[in-house]
Motif scaffolding. Structure first.
Motif, PDB file in Angstrom:
ATOM      1  N   GLU A 229       0.845  -1.202   0.000  1.00  0.00           N
ATOM      2  CA  GLU A 229       0.000   0.000   0.000  1.00  0.00           C
ATOM      3  C   GLU A 229       0.876   1.246   0.000  1.00  0.00           C
ATOM      4  OE1 GLU A 229      -2.911   2.205   3.122  1.00  0.00           O
ATOM      5  OE2 GLU A 229      -3.090   0.046   2.947  1.00  0.00           O
ATOM      6  N   VAL A 230       0.626   2.119  -0.950  1.00  0.00           N
ATOM      7  CA  VAL A 230       1.346   3.387  -1.010  1.00  0.00           C
ATOM      8  C   VAL A 230       0.628   4.368  -0.096  1.00  0.00           C
ATOM      9  CG1 VAL A 230       2.082   5.283  -2.481  1.00  0.00           C
ATOM     10  CG2 VAL A 230       2.090   2.943  -3.362  1.00  0.00           C
ATOM     11  N   ARG A 231       1.341   4.862   0.900  1.00  0.00           N
ATOM     12  CA  ARG A 231       0.737   5.795   1.850  1.00  0.00           C
ATOM     13  C   ARG A 231       0.813   7.203   1.295  1.00  0.00           C
ATOM     14  NH1 ARG A 231       1.957   4.566   7.900  1.00  0.00           N
ATOM     15  NH2 ARG A 231       0.040   5.737   7.973  1.00  0.00           N
ATOM     16  N   GLN A 232      -0.262   7.903   1.425  1.00  0.00           N
ATOM     17  CA  GLN A 232      -0.317   9.285   0.968  1.00  0.00           C
ATOM     18  C   GLN A 232       0.296  10.179   2.047  1.00  0.00           C
ATOM     19  OE1 GLN A 232      -4.344  10.171  -0.048  1.00  0.00           O
ATOM     20  NE2 GLN A 232      -4.551   8.373  -1.313  1.00  0.00           N
ATOM     21  N   PRO A 233       0.966  11.243   1.637  1.00  0.00           N
ATOM     22  CA  PRO A 233       1.581  12.129   2.636  1.00  0.00           C
ATOM     23  C   PRO A 233       0.516  12.815   3.502  1.00  0.00           C
ATOM     24  CG  PRO A 233       1.715  13.099   0.451  1.00  0.00           C
ATOM     25  CD  PRO A 233       1.185  11.708   0.277  1.00  0.00           C
ATOM     26  N   VAL A 234       0.866  13.007   4.754  1.00  0.00           N
ATOM     27  CA  VAL A 234      -0.068  13.650   5.681  1.00  0.00           C
ATOM     28  C   VAL A 234      -0.060  15.160   5.476  1.00  0.00           C
ATOM     29  CG1 VAL A 234      -0.602  14.046   8.108  1.00  0.00           C
ATOM     30  CG2 VAL A 234       0.178  11.803   7.356  1.00  0.00           C
ATOM     31  N   VAL A 235       1.121  15.741   5.325  1.00  0.00           N
ATOM     32  CA  VAL A 235       1.235  17.188   5.126  1.00  0.00           C
ATOM     33  C   VAL A 235       1.357  17.461   3.628  1.00  0.00           C
ATOM     34  CG1 VAL A 235       2.575  19.248   5.621  1.00  0.00           C
ATOM     35  CG2 VAL A 235       2.377  17.459   7.345  1.00  0.00           C
ATOM     36  N   THR A 236       0.343  18.121   3.108  1.00  0.00           N
ATOM     37  CA  THR A 236       0.318  18.482   1.694  1.00  0.00           C
ATOM     38  C   THR A 236       0.145  20.000   1.591  1.00  0.00           C
ATOM     39  OG1 THR A 236      -2.080  18.205   1.554  1.00  0.00           O
ATOM     40  CG2 THR A 236      -0.729  16.270   1.063  1.00  0.00           C
ATOM     41  N   PRO A 237       0.423  20.580   0.431  1.00  0.00           N
ATOM     42  CA  PRO A 237       0.217  22.031   0.291  1.00  0.00           C
ATOM     43  C   PRO A 237      -1.224  22.464   0.583  1.00  0.00           C
ATOM     44  CG  PRO A 237       1.546  21.208  -1.513  1.00  0.00           C
ATOM     45  CD  PRO A 237       1.087  20.008  -0.741  1.00  0.00           C
ATOM     46  N   VAL A 238      -2.183  21.656   0.206  1.00  0.00           N
ATOM     47  CA  VAL A 238      -3.587  22.007   0.471  1.00  0.00           C
ATOM     48  C   VAL A 238      -3.846  22.046   1.970  1.00  0.00           C
ATOM     49  CG1 VAL A 238      -5.972  21.231   0.199  1.00  0.00           C
ATOM     50  CG2 VAL A 238      -4.407  21.101  -1.723  1.00  0.00           C
ATOM     51  N   ARG A 239      -3.298  21.093   2.682  1.00  0.00           N
ATOM     52  CA  ARG A 239      -3.500  21.060   4.133  1.00  0.00           C
ATOM     53  C   ARG A 239      -2.774  22.207   4.835  1.00  0.00           C
ATOM     54  NH1 ARG A 239      -4.026  14.864   6.182  1.00  0.00           N
ATOM     55  NH2 ARG A 239      -5.836  14.370   4.888  1.00  0.00           N
ATOM     56  N   VAL A 240      -1.673  22.649   4.284  1.00  0.00           N
ATOM     57  CA  VAL A 240      -0.982  23.819   4.840  1.00  0.00           C
ATOM     58  C   VAL A 240      -1.858  25.058   4.661  1.00  0.00           C
ATOM     59  CG1 VAL A 240       1.014  25.333   4.569  1.00  0.00           C
ATOM     60  CG2 VAL A 240       1.324  22.858   4.556  1.00  0.00           C
ATOM     61  N   VAL A 241      -2.476  25.200   3.487  1.00  0.00           N
ATOM     62  CA  VAL A 241      -3.379  26.334   3.240  1.00  0.00           C
ATOM     63  C   VAL A 241      -4.572  26.265   4.184  1.00  0.00           C
ATOM     64  CG1 VAL A 241      -4.933  27.375   1.543  1.00  0.00           C
ATOM     65  CG2 VAL A 241      -2.655  26.636   0.853  1.00  0.00           C
ATOM     66  N   ILE A 242      -5.111  25.077   4.408  1.00  0.00           N
ATOM     67  CA  ILE A 242      -6.225  24.911   5.347  1.00  0.00           C
ATOM     68  C   ILE A 242      -5.805  25.370   6.738  1.00  0.00           C
ATOM     69  CG2 ILE A 242      -7.625  23.192   6.545  1.00  0.00           C
ATOM     70  CD1 ILE A 242      -7.631  21.591   3.880  1.00  0.00           C
ATOM     71  N   GLY A 243      -4.624  24.957   7.168  1.00  0.00           N
ATOM     72  CA  GLY A 243      -4.129  25.372   8.481  1.00  0.00           C
ATOM     73  C   GLY A 243      -3.961  26.873   8.594  1.00  0.00           C
ATOM     74  N   LEU A 244      -3.425  27.486   7.549  1.00  0.00           N
ATOM     75  CA  LEU A 244      -3.255  28.943   7.561  1.00  0.00           C
ATOM     76  C   LEU A 244      -4.603  29.658   7.611  1.00  0.00           C
ATOM     77  CD1 LEU A 244      -0.344  29.368   4.999  1.00  0.00           C
ATOM     78  CD2 LEU A 244      -0.249  29.646   7.480  1.00  0.00           C
ATOM     79  N   CYS A 245      -5.588  29.134   6.885  1.00  0.00           N
ATOM     80  CA  CYS A 245      -6.931  29.740   6.920  1.00  0.00           C
ATOM     81  C   CYS A 245      -7.526  29.680   8.322  1.00  0.00           C
ATOM     82  CB  CYS A 245      -7.863  29.016   5.941  1.00  0.00           C
ATOM     83  SG  CYS A 245      -7.582  29.398   4.216  1.00  0.00           S
ATOM     84  N   LEU A 246      -7.249  28.618   9.049  1.00  0.00           N
ATOM     85  CA  LEU A 246      -7.825  28.471  10.381  1.00  0.00           C
ATOM     86  C   LEU A 246      -7.031  29.213  11.464  1.00  0.00           C
ATOM     87  CD1 LEU A 246      -8.829  24.712  10.217  1.00  0.00           C
ATOM     88  CD2 LEU A 246     -10.316  26.710   9.969  1.00  0.00           C
ATOM     89  N   VAL A 247      -5.739  29.415  11.242  1.00  0.00           N
ATOM     90  CA  VAL A 247      -4.898  30.072  12.254  1.00  0.00           C
ATOM     91  C   VAL A 247      -4.925  31.597  12.117  1.00  0.00           C
ATOM     92  CG1 VAL A 247      -2.494  30.355  12.981  1.00  0.00           C
ATOM     93  CG2 VAL A 247      -3.427  28.085  12.632  1.00  0.00           C
ATOM     94  N   ALA A 248      -5.103  32.098  10.903  1.00  0.00           N
ATOM     95  CA  ALA A 248      -5.041  33.545  10.650  1.00  0.00           C
ATOM     96  C   ALA A 248      -5.959  34.377  11.558  1.00  0.00           C
ATOM     97  CB  ALA A 248      -5.324  33.835   9.185  1.00  0.00           C
ATOM     98  N   PRO A 249      -7.243  34.001  11.746  1.00  0.00           N
ATOM     99  CA  PRO A 249      -8.084  34.817  12.637  1.00  0.00           C
ATOM    100  C   PRO A 249      -7.584  34.858  14.078  1.00  0.00           C
ATOM    101  CG  PRO A 249      -9.449  33.408  11.265  1.00  0.00           C
ATOM    102  CD  PRO A 249      -8.037  32.974  11.063  1.00  0.00           C
ATOM    103  N   PHE A 250      -7.038  33.740  14.571  1.00  0.00           N
ATOM    104  CA  PHE A 250      -6.520  33.728  15.935  1.00  0.00           C
ATOM    105  C   PHE A 250      -5.335  34.669  16.080  1.00  0.00           C
ATOM    106  CE2 PHE A 250      -8.690  29.616  15.788  1.00  0.00           C
ATOM    107  CZ  PHE A 250      -9.454  29.709  16.931  1.00  0.00           C
ATOM    108  N   VAL A 251      -4.436  34.613  15.123  1.00  0.00           N
ATOM    109  CA  VAL A 251      -3.262  35.489  15.177  1.00  0.00           C
ATOM    110  C   VAL A 251      -3.695  36.948  15.101  1.00  0.00           C
ATOM    111  CG1 VAL A 251      -1.165  36.166  13.953  1.00  0.00           C
ATOM    112  CG2 VAL A 251      -1.723  33.743  14.230  1.00  0.00           C
TER     113      VAL A 251
END
Length: 87
Positions: A6-28
């Motif tokens: 089974e080929v494992r897909q990466p956990v951290v992808t560019p899309v997930r980084v953008v998702i994280g930034l979208c969620l962290v920006a209001p807190f900052v």
């Protein structure tokens, strides 16, 4: 290689980084009080301190919606790549 490899897909992808930034920006933005603790510029008589916070209510709503849509797209593509089998 075995057939059941089974080929494992990466956990951290560019899309997930953008998702994280979208969620962290209001807190900052809201926790960095020094950036908006002032009166000027006023907007229709409302001090900057207040209208800046109210603006972030709208901005954080749109960022959360964007993060959710990106997450849904990411999950659909991962499911399609894995053959539609949920594990």
């Amino acid at each position: 290689m075995p057939d059941d490899f089974e080929v494992r897909q990466p956990v951290v992808t560019p899309v997930r980084v953008v998702i994280g930034l979208c969620l962290v920006a209001p807190f900052v933005a809201m926790l960095w009080v020094g950036s908006f603790s002032k009166v000027d510029p006023t907007f229709i008589g409302i001090p900057f301190f207040y209208w800046y916070q109210m603006l972030w209510v709208l901005v954080s709503t749109s960022l959360t919606m964007t993060a959710y849509q990106l997450w849904q797209r990411d999950q659909r593509s991962r499911k399609a790549r894995s053959g539609g089998v949920s594990k």
